[in-house]
Design a protein around this motif. Structure first.
Motif, PDB file in Angstrom:
ATOM      1  N   ASP A 127       0.848  -1.195   0.000  1.00  0.00           N
ATOM      2  CA  ASP A 127       0.000   0.000   0.000  1.00  0.00           C
ATOM      3  C   ASP A 127       0.880   1.240   0.000  1.00  0.00           C
ATOM      4  OD1 ASP A 127      -1.892   1.939   0.230  1.00  0.00           O
ATOM      5  OD2 ASP A 127      -2.901   1.092   1.983  1.00  0.00           O
ATOM      6  N   LEU A 128       1.100   1.791  -1.195  1.00  0.00           N
ATOM      7  CA  LEU A 128       1.868   3.023  -1.338  1.00  0.00           C
ATOM      8  C   LEU A 128       0.951   4.234  -1.511  1.00  0.00           C
ATOM      9  CD1 LEU A 128       4.689   1.779  -3.753  1.00  0.00           C
ATOM     10  CD2 LEU A 128       4.799   2.051  -1.269  1.00  0.00           C
ATOM     11  N   GLY A 129      -0.338   3.987  -1.406  1.00  0.00           N
ATOM     12  CA  GLY A 129      -1.300   5.077  -1.547  1.00  0.00           C
ATOM     13  C   GLY A 129      -2.524   4.634  -2.303  1.00  0.00           C
ATOM     14  N   ARG A 130      -3.677   5.181  -1.905  1.00  0.00           N
ATOM     15  CA  ARG A 130      -4.952   4.832  -2.537  1.00  0.00           C
ATOM     16  C   ARG A 130      -5.633   6.036  -3.168  1.00  0.00           C
ATOM     17  NH1 ARG A 130      -7.340   0.363   1.839  1.00  0.00           N
ATOM     18  NH2 ARG A 130      -5.320  -0.614   2.272  1.00  0.00           N
ATOM     19  N   ASP A 131      -4.994   7.188  -3.091  1.00  0.00           N
ATOM     20  CA  ASP A 131      -5.548   8.429  -3.636  1.00  0.00           C
ATOM     21  C   ASP A 131      -4.495   9.079  -4.534  1.00  0.00           C
ATOM     22  OD1 ASP A 131      -6.564  10.922  -4.197  1.00  0.00           O
ATOM     23  OD2 ASP A 131      -7.214  11.339  -2.147  1.00  0.00           O
ATOM     24  N   PRO A 132      -4.760   9.195  -5.831  1.00  0.00           N
ATOM     25  CA  PRO A 132      -3.773   9.797  -6.737  1.00  0.00           C
ATOM     26  C   PRO A 132      -3.351  11.202  -6.330  1.00  0.00           C
ATOM     27  CG  PRO A 132      -5.541   8.742  -7.984  1.00  0.00           C
ATOM     28  CD  PRO A 132      -5.961   8.732  -6.547  1.00  0.00           C
ATOM     29  N   LYS A 133      -4.251  11.958  -5.703  1.00  0.00           N
ATOM     30  CA  LYS A 133      -3.933  13.333  -5.321  1.00  0.00           C
ATOM     31  C   LYS A 133      -2.872  13.391  -4.226  1.00  0.00           C
ATOM     32  CE  LYS A 133      -8.274  14.158  -4.548  1.00  0.00           C
ATOM     33  NZ  LYS A 133      -9.554  14.805  -4.139  1.00  0.00           N
ATOM     34  N   GLU A 134      -2.757  12.326  -3.430  1.00  0.00           N
ATOM     35  CA  GLU A 134      -1.814  12.309  -2.315  1.00  0.00           C
ATOM     36  C   GLU A 134      -0.658  11.340  -2.555  1.00  0.00           C
ATOM     37  OE1 GLU A 134      -4.181  11.395   1.087  1.00  0.00           O
ATOM     38  OE2 GLU A 134      -5.421  13.202   0.925  1.00  0.00           O
ATOM     39  N   PHE A 135      -0.579  10.777  -3.746  1.00  0.00           N
ATOM     40  CA  PHE A 135       0.421   9.756  -4.044  1.00  0.00           C
ATOM     41  C   PHE A 135       1.812  10.388  -4.153  1.00  0.00           C
ATOM     42  CE2 PHE A 135       2.686   6.732  -6.801  1.00  0.00           C
ATOM     43  CZ  PHE A 135       2.339   5.526  -6.208  1.00  0.00           C
ATOM     44  N   ASN A 136       2.801   9.725  -3.550  1.00  0.00           N
ATOM     45  CA  ASN A 136       4.184  10.192  -3.587  1.00  0.00           C
ATOM     46  C   ASN A 136       4.921   9.447  -4.694  1.00  0.00           C
ATOM     47  OD1 ASN A 136       7.005  10.618  -3.110  1.00  0.00           O
ATOM     48  ND2 ASN A 136       6.544  11.153  -0.990  1.00  0.00           N
ATOM     49  N   LEU A 137       5.072  10.116  -5.839  1.00  0.00           N
ATOM     50  CA  LEU A 137       5.676   9.466  -7.001  1.00  0.00           C
ATOM     51  C   LEU A 137       7.119   9.062  -6.734  1.00  0.00           C
ATOM     52  CD1 LEU A 137       5.512   8.570  -9.942  1.00  0.00           C
ATOM     53  CD2 LEU A 137       6.044  10.926 -10.624  1.00  0.00           C
ATOM     54  N   LYS A 138       7.891   9.932  -6.099  1.00  0.00           N
ATOM     55  CA  LYS A 138       9.290   9.610  -5.817  1.00  0.00           C
ATOM     56  C   LYS A 138       9.408   8.402  -4.897  1.00  0.00           C
ATOM     57  CE  LYS A 138      13.679  11.516  -4.202  1.00  0.00           C
ATOM     58  NZ  LYS A 138      13.981  10.295  -3.398  1.00  0.00           N
ATOM     59  N   ALA A 139       8.532   8.319  -3.885  1.00  0.00           N
ATOM     60  CA  ALA A 139       8.565   7.175  -2.970  1.00  0.00           C
ATOM     61  C   ALA A 139       8.270   5.882  -3.715  1.00  0.00           C
ATOM     62  CB  ALA A 139       7.564   7.387  -1.835  1.00  0.00           C
ATOM     63  N   PHE A 140       7.330   5.938  -4.661  1.00  0.00           N
ATOM     64  CA  PHE A 140       7.039   4.758  -5.479  1.00  0.00           C
ATOM     65  C   PHE A 140       8.247   4.384  -6.326  1.00  0.00           C
ATOM     66  CE2 PHE A 140       5.687   3.825  -9.977  1.00  0.00           C
ATOM     67  CZ  PHE A 140       5.583   2.452  -9.815  1.00  0.00           C
ATOM     68  N   TRP A 141       8.850   5.360  -6.989  1.00  0.00           N
ATOM     69  CA  TRP A 141      10.026   5.074  -7.816  1.00  0.00           C
ATOM     70  C   TRP A 141      11.167   4.495  -6.979  1.00  0.00           C
ATOM     71  CZ3 TRP A 141      10.130  10.065 -11.339  1.00  0.00           C
ATOM     72  CH2 TRP A 141       9.219   9.885 -12.402  1.00  0.00           C
ATOM     73  N   ASP A 142      11.358   5.024  -5.773  1.00  0.00           N
ATOM     74  CA  ASP A 142      12.411   4.507  -4.896  1.00  0.00           C
ATOM     75  C   ASP A 142      12.130   3.062  -4.498  1.00  0.00           C
ATOM     76  OD1 ASP A 142      13.753   6.904  -5.006  1.00  0.00           O
ATOM     77  OD2 ASP A 142      13.022   7.632  -3.065  1.00  0.00           O
ATOM     78  N   TYR A 143      10.880   2.775  -4.117  1.00  0.00           N
ATOM     79  CA  TYR A 143      10.521   1.410  -3.719  1.00  0.00           C
ATOM     80  C   TYR A 143      10.617   0.452  -4.902  1.00  0.00           C
ATOM     81  CZ  TYR A 143       7.753  -2.602  -2.235  1.00  0.00           C
ATOM     82  OH  TYR A 143       7.334  -3.879  -1.961  1.00  0.00           O
ATOM     83  N   GLU A 144      10.119   0.875  -6.049  1.00  0.00           N
ATOM     84  CA  GLU A 144      10.125   0.011  -7.236  1.00  0.00           C
ATOM     85  C   GLU A 144      11.536  -0.401  -7.615  1.00  0.00           C
ATOM     86  OE1 GLU A 144      10.139  -1.073 -11.489  1.00  0.00           O
ATOM     87  OE2 GLU A 144      11.088   0.707 -10.606  1.00  0.00           O
ATOM     88  N   SER A 145      12.497   0.495  -7.434  1.00  0.00           N
ATOM     89  CA  SER A 145      13.884   0.172  -7.788  1.00  0.00           C
ATOM     90  C   SER A 145      14.484  -0.887  -6.878  1.00  0.00           C
ATOM     91  CB  SER A 145      14.746   1.444  -7.736  1.00  0.00           C
ATOM     92  OG  SER A 145      14.899   1.909  -6.399  1.00  0.00           O
ATOM     93  N   THR A 146      13.912  -1.048  -5.666  1.00  0.00           N
ATOM     94  CA  THR A 146      14.459  -2.045  -4.727  1.00  0.00           C
ATOM     95  C   THR A 146      13.919  -3.445  -4.973  1.00  0.00           C
ATOM     96  OG1 THR A 146      12.741  -1.733  -3.037  1.00  0.00           O
ATOM     97  CG2 THR A 146      14.650  -0.250  -2.962  1.00  0.00           C
ATOM     98  N   ILE A 147      12.821  -3.572  -5.697  1.00  0.00           N
ATOM     99  CA  ILE A 147      12.226  -4.902  -5.903  1.00  0.00           C
ATOM    100  C   ILE A 147      12.391  -5.411  -7.329  1.00  0.00           C
ATOM    101  CG2 ILE A 147      10.549  -4.594  -4.044  1.00  0.00           C
ATOM    102  CD1 ILE A 147       8.429  -4.006  -6.176  1.00  0.00           C
ATOM    103  N   SER A 148      12.786  -4.546  -8.264  1.00  0.00           N
ATOM    104  CA  SER A 148      12.938  -4.992  -9.648  1.00  0.00           C
ATOM    105  C   SER A 148      14.117  -5.962  -9.756  1.00  0.00           C
ATOM    106  CB  SER A 148      13.153  -3.797 -10.569  1.00  0.00           C
ATOM    107  OG  SER A 148      14.341  -3.116 -10.244  1.00  0.00           O
ATOM    108  N   LYS A 149      13.964  -6.960 -10.611  1.00  0.00           N
ATOM    109  CA  LYS A 149      15.021  -7.950 -10.805  1.00  0.00           C
ATOM    110  C   LYS A 149      14.958  -8.480 -12.227  1.00  0.00           C
ATOM    111  CE  LYS A 149      12.037 -11.412  -8.568  1.00  0.00           C
ATOM    112  NZ  LYS A 149      11.931 -12.389  -7.466  1.00  0.00           N
TER     113      LYS A 149
END
Length: 257
Positions: A127-149
């Motif tokens: 759960d990185l956010g359920r509302d687009p208006k409050e979504f933290n794009l940088k936080a998503f990009w940071d998290y996504e980079s840690t799980i990609s393989k």
């Protein structure tokens, strides 16, 4: 280069985030076509905001997601076409990673992050956010980079997906005769498989999916359930057997047993 087809209805906040992530997250200047399936005025402010980076296909009235996707595909000018909906958020470097993963004879599905438990065991539930208006794009990009393989397996068959324009047209795209947007996607992926295409999922990039935007009223939910049942009946009428889903590899198939 990729033609990204983004279908949108009347969720301007989601479209804003979707386009921001698509534009800022790309390495190259790809073709981004926004198919406005009715309610242009609702989305106009957002479309104007990104007008230098997108092309707009204004359908003027609501024709449904299925026809909107087909029309978007017909208007694509690149051979690689990426179908995504406005409730998705693009990861960083999405274009070069998709191009690197694509091989002739394949349909490439990036993996997804969703905030709720999913019927697809391959998805990452976070759960990185359920509302687009409050979504933290940088936080998503940071998290996504840690799980990609660097992993690909033949268990695609979900949205979003990358396909060659020719392959999409050869299998006839999405069948617009269905009474709603349900089951028609199962049929599409099944037709891809029957045509000999490999349905490949890549864990090298993840898209975020909000899942439940535009929550419906009880009466709308009931109407949607009835239409979904009609879609299953139409598939049965068309194919002579129900279209089924295998959760282990996401394959869609018909069985006459």
């Amino acid at each position: 280069m990729i033609s990204a087809i983004i279908t949108t209805y009347k969720e301007p906040e989601a479209l804003d985030l979707c386009l921001q992530s698509a534009v800022e997250g790309q390495k190259n200047q790809n073709e981004i076509i926004v198919v406005v399936d009715g309610y242009y005025d609702v989305n106009k402010k957002i479309l104007d905001k990104y007008e230098d980076h997108i092309s707009i296909l204004n359908l003027e009235e609501n024709v449904g997601m299925v026809k909107a996707m087909n029309l978007g595909h017909y208007n694509a000018t690149n051979e690689l076409v990426f179908h995504v909906q406005d409730d998705n958020v693009f990861p960083k470097n999405w274009d070069i990673i998709l191009e690197k993963n694509w091989k002739e004879g394949c349909v490439i599905t990036p993996n997804q992050i969703e905030p709720y438990p999913s019927m697809f065991p391959q998805f990452n539930i976070k759960d990185l956010g359920r509302d687009p208006k409050e979504f933290n794009l940088k936080a998503f990009w940071d998290y996504e980079s840690t799980i990609s393989k660097n992993l690909q397996e033949e268990c695609g068959s979900t949205f979003p997906f990358l396909i060659s324009k020719q392959d999409y047209l050869k299998i006839g795209g999405f069948d617009e005769s269905y009474p709603g947007p349900w089951v028609v996607d199962w049929e599409f992926f099944m037709k891809c498989k029957l045509s000999g295409l490999k349905m490949v999922r890549s864990w090298e990039l993840y898209f975020y999916h909000f899942v439940s935007l535009g929550t419906k009223s009880p009466s709308q939910l009931q109407e949607a359930k009835l239409k979904e049942e009609l879609c299953h009946k139409y598939a049965l009428y068309k194919w002579g057997a129900p279209i089924q889903h295998n959760p282990s590899d996401n394959s869609k198939f018909i069985s006459f047993n």
